[in-house]
Design a protein around this motif. Structure first.
Motif, PDB file in Angstrom:
ATOM      1  N   UNK A   1       0.783  -1.207  -0.434  1.00 43.49           N
ATOM      2  CA  UNK A   1       0.355   0.070   0.452  1.00 43.49           C
ATOM      3  C   UNK A   1       1.129   0.903  -0.145  1.00 43.49           C
ATOM      4  N   UNK A   2       0.917   2.184  -1.180  1.00 44.93           N
ATOM      5  CA  UNK A   2       1.567   3.484  -1.173  1.00 44.93           C
ATOM      6  C   UNK A   2       0.690   4.247   0.180  1.00 44.93           C
ATOM      7  N   UNK A   3       1.677   4.849   0.936  1.00 42.97           N
ATOM      8  CA  UNK A   3       1.175   5.160   1.935  1.00 42.97           C
ATOM      9  C   UNK A   3       1.950   7.085   2.023  1.00 42.97           C
ATOM     10  N   UNK A   4       2.917   6.994   0.458  1.00 40.66           N
ATOM     11  CA  UNK A   4       3.381   8.451   0.431  1.00 40.66           C
ATOM     12  C   UNK A   4       1.725   9.196   0.434  1.00 40.66           C
ATOM     13  N   UNK A   5       1.926  10.505   0.521  1.00 41.15           N
ATOM     14  CA  UNK A   5       1.626  11.950   1.011  1.00 41.15           C
ATOM     15  C   UNK A   5       1.236  12.097  -1.124  1.00 41.15           C
ATOM     16  N   UNK A   6       0.437  12.203  -1.702  1.00 42.58           N
ATOM     17  CA  UNK A   6      -0.050  12.965  -3.581  1.00 42.58           C
ATOM     18  C   UNK A   6      -0.071  14.390  -2.938  1.00 42.58           C
ATOM     19  N   UNK A   7       0.767  14.945  -4.254  1.00 45.85           N
ATOM     20  CA  UNK A   7       1.001  15.610  -4.323  1.00 45.85           C
ATOM     21  C   UNK A   7       0.965  16.333  -5.659  1.00 45.85           C
TER      22      UNK A   7
END
Length: 169
Positions: free
Chosen positions: A161-167
């Protein structure tokens, strides 16, 4: 609600929580249930004494270890014994150390046997040499477990699960 009804609900909640996580801290369990820790300790002891809690188990994802292990489900069709039904043959089967569990089931087969071994050959040998040769056994069907996705309510194959914040610009 009566005191007996409250106790029944607390007991059901306690059993459900402990079944999911037998290592839960007793203080945390008391807080969740809204009772004193000593009440939790006493209730667990009573449940064990009554044979309702039969044991505590650790679930291991063997695929993540270097240990070779093969699991199988064996459907067994048997001739029930007069006056004893399926109990006597089930007892003979569950006494083998290789056997993890034995269930009386509905459908085309009578018993479902689960077992683990080091190889397909070892499990096949158990089925052909020990299980199939029992007097009451009419037939067996072996199903090897190739991959476990969920076991005892726990998902074993968690997706990344990609937990990076969307920019976004």
């Amino acid at each position: 609600m009566s005191s007996a009804e409250m106790e029944k609900i607390m007991r059901e909640e306690l059993l459900a929580i402990v079944e999911r996580n037998s290592r839960i801290d007793l203080k945390e369990l008391a807080v969740i249930l809204g009772v004193e820790e000593i009440d939790v300790v006493n209730e667990l002891a009573a449940l064990e004494a009554e044979g309702i809690i039969c044991g505590y188990h650790t679930m291991i994802d063997w695929e993540k270890t270097s240990i070779e292990k093969v699991s199988a489900l064996i459907e067994v069709r048997v001739t029930p014994q007069r006056g004893q039904g399926f109990d006597k043959i089930a007892e003979r089967i569950y006494k083998y150390p290789e056997v993890n569990s034995v269930y009386l089931i509905s459908g085309g087969y009578d018993l479902l046997v689960t077992l683990e071994g080091k190889s397909l050959k070892q499990i096949s040998g158990f089925v052909s040499d020990k299980l199939s040769t029992l007097e009451s056994v009419l037939s067996t069907a072996t199903h090897f477990i190739l991959k476990k996705y969920k076991d005892h309510g726990t998902v074993l194959t968690k997706k990344y699960e990609d937990t990076r914040e969307k920019v976004t610009p």
